[in-house]
Design a protein around this motif. Structure first.
Motif, PDB file in Angstrom:
ATOM      1  N   TYR A   1       0.851  -1.194   0.000  1.00  0.00           N
ATOM      2  CA  TYR A   1       0.000   0.000   0.000  1.00  0.00           C
ATOM      3  C   TYR A   1       0.885   1.241   0.000  1.00  0.00           C
ATOM      4  O   TYR A   1       1.623   1.465   0.957  1.00  0.00           O
ATOM      5  CB  TYR A   1      -0.893   0.021   1.245  1.00  0.00           C
ATOM      6  CG  TYR A   1      -1.806  -1.169   1.370  1.00  0.00           C
ATOM      7  CD1 TYR A   1      -2.979  -1.248   0.620  1.00  0.00           C
ATOM      8  CD2 TYR A   1      -1.510  -2.212   2.244  1.00  0.00           C
ATOM      9  CE1 TYR A   1      -3.829  -2.342   0.746  1.00  0.00           C
ATOM     10  CE2 TYR A   1      -2.368  -3.300   2.377  1.00  0.00           C
ATOM     11  CZ  TYR A   1      -3.519  -3.361   1.617  1.00  0.00           C
ATOM     12  OH  TYR A   1      -4.363  -4.432   1.738  1.00  0.00           O
TER      13      TYR A   1
ATOM     14  N   THR B   1      -7.991   2.186   2.540  1.00  0.00           N
ATOM     15  CA  THR B   1      -9.339   2.547   2.969  1.00  0.00           C
ATOM     16  C   THR B   1     -10.304   1.513   2.413  1.00  0.00           C
ATOM     17  O   THR B   1      -9.930   0.683   1.574  1.00  0.00           O
ATOM     18  CB  THR B   1      -9.738   3.952   2.448  1.00  0.00           C
ATOM     19  OG1 THR B   1      -9.614   3.957   1.023  1.00  0.00           O
ATOM     20  CG2 THR B   1      -8.848   5.045   3.033  1.00  0.00           C
ATOM     21  N   GLY B   2     -11.537   1.546   2.855  1.00  0.00           N
ATOM     22  CA  GLY B   2     -12.568   0.684   2.290  1.00  0.00           C
ATOM     23  C   GLY B   2     -12.214  -0.783   2.398  1.00  0.00           C
ATOM     24  O   GLY B   2     -11.771  -1.258   3.445  1.00  0.00           O
ATOM     25  N   ASP B   3     -12.387  -1.515   1.287  1.00  0.00           N
ATOM     26  CA  ASP B   3     -12.127  -2.949   1.290  1.00  0.00           C
ATOM     27  C   ASP B   3     -10.666  -3.266   1.584  1.00  0.00           C
ATOM     28  O   ASP B   3     -10.364  -4.266   2.233  1.00  0.00           O
ATOM     29  CB  ASP B   3     -12.508  -3.564  -0.066  1.00  0.00           C
ATOM     30  CG  ASP B   3     -14.022  -3.636  -0.251  1.00  0.00           C
ATOM     31  OD1 ASP B   3     -14.755  -3.437   0.738  1.00  0.00           O
ATOM     32  OD2 ASP B   3     -14.462  -3.885  -1.387  1.00  0.00           O
ATOM     33  N   ALA B   4      -9.758  -2.431   1.085  1.00  0.00           N
ATOM     34  CA  ALA B   4      -8.329  -2.670   1.326  1.00  0.00           C
ATOM     35  C   ALA B   4      -8.024  -2.587   2.816  1.00  0.00           C
ATOM     36  O   ALA B   4      -7.259  -3.390   3.356  1.00  0.00           O
ATOM     37  CB  ALA B   4      -7.484  -1.666   0.550  1.00  0.00           C
TER      38      ALA B   4
ATOM     39  N   SER C   1     -10.267  -3.086   5.250  1.00  0.00           N
ATOM     40  CA  SER C   1     -10.893  -4.261   5.857  1.00  0.00           C
ATOM     41  C   SER C   1     -10.001  -5.484   5.737  1.00  0.00           C
ATOM     42  O   SER C   1      -9.851  -6.262   6.693  1.00  0.00           O
ATOM     43  CB  SER C   1     -12.244  -4.552   5.201  1.00  0.00           C
ATOM     44  OG  SER C   1     -13.116  -3.463   5.365  1.00  0.00           O
ATOM     45  N   ASP C   2      -9.399  -5.666   4.555  1.00  0.00           N
ATOM     46  CA  ASP C   2      -8.494  -6.801   4.341  1.00  0.00           C
ATOM     47  C   ASP C   2      -7.272  -6.710   5.248  1.00  0.00           C
ATOM     48  O   ASP C   2      -6.835  -7.709   5.831  1.00  0.00           O
ATOM     49  CB  ASP C   2      -8.030  -6.848   2.878  1.00  0.00           C
ATOM     50  CG  ASP C   2      -9.152  -7.257   1.927  1.00  0.00           C
ATOM     51  OD1 ASP C   2     -10.222  -7.697   2.412  1.00  0.00           O
ATOM     52  OD2 ASP C   2      -8.955  -7.125   0.703  1.00  0.00           O
TER      53      ASP C   2
ATOM     54  N   TYR D   1      -8.301  -7.481   8.801  1.00  0.00           N
ATOM     55  CA  TYR D   1      -8.557  -8.920   8.929  1.00  0.00           C
ATOM     56  C   TYR D   1      -7.240  -9.684   9.039  1.00  0.00           C
ATOM     57  O   TYR D   1      -7.071 -10.537   9.912  1.00  0.00           O
ATOM     58  CB  TYR D   1      -9.364  -9.414   7.730  1.00  0.00           C
ATOM     59  CG  TYR D   1      -9.737 -10.880   7.807  1.00  0.00           C
ATOM     60  CD1 TYR D   1     -10.946 -11.276   8.378  1.00  0.00           C
ATOM     61  CD2 TYR D   1      -8.894 -11.867   7.320  1.00  0.00           C
ATOM     62  CE1 TYR D   1     -11.304 -12.617   8.466  1.00  0.00           C
ATOM     63  CE2 TYR D   1      -9.226 -13.213   7.397  1.00  0.00           C
ATOM     64  CZ  TYR D   1     -10.430 -13.584   7.970  1.00  0.00           C
ATOM     65  OH  TYR D   1     -10.770 -14.914   8.061  1.00  0.00           O
TER      66      TYR D   1
END
Length: 130
Positions: free
Chosen positions: A56, A61-64, A66-67, A70
């Motif tokens: 990165y 942000t967003g889905d990235a 979240s991943d 996680y």
């Protein structure tokens, strides 16, 4: 919030096993009050993980995001608590870099155990298998 020997600690200095309460209500958490895990607390740090800034180039942000959260927090939960997250009575949340802290070099995701009902926890979650 300095009564009772609470120590205001920068979020960037949180260590695994620290239990703490939020000392300010804003979303931009700068400092927290670290307390003994034997006293009521809202959060316990169970993992710190640095975002791979080769993967990165800017703050995810967003889905990235979240991943990244996680990856940082999911497997580490079982290691710390002793059972997997899906079987646990705890809830997980995380502090993570913002656009402004990223440019200052902040890459750390703090994985945090909290309660599902927003009531304080007493005692460490480490190896609690709860």
């Amino acid at each position: 919030g300095n009564g009772g020997g609470d120590i205001a600690t920068s979020v960037m200095d949180l260590k695994v096993g620290d239990c703490f309460n939020r000392s300010d209500s804003s979303d931009q958490v700068g400092t927290v009050d670290v307390v003994s895990c034997d006293t009521p607390h809202m959060y316990e740090v169970y993992n710190n993980s640095d975002i791979d800034d080769k993967k990165y180039t800017t703050v995810p942000t967003g889905d990235a995001l979240s991943d990244a959260v996680y990856d940082a927090c999911h497997d580490a939960f079982k290691t710390y608590v002793g059972i997997d997250y899906e079987s646990s009575s705890y809830k997980v949340t995380a502090f993570y870099p913002t656009t402004s802290t990223w440019v200052q070099g902040d890459r750390t995701i703090n994985c945090l155990i909290t309660s599902q009902d927003n009531k304080p926890l007493t005692g460490s979650a480490r190896n609690s298998k709860k």
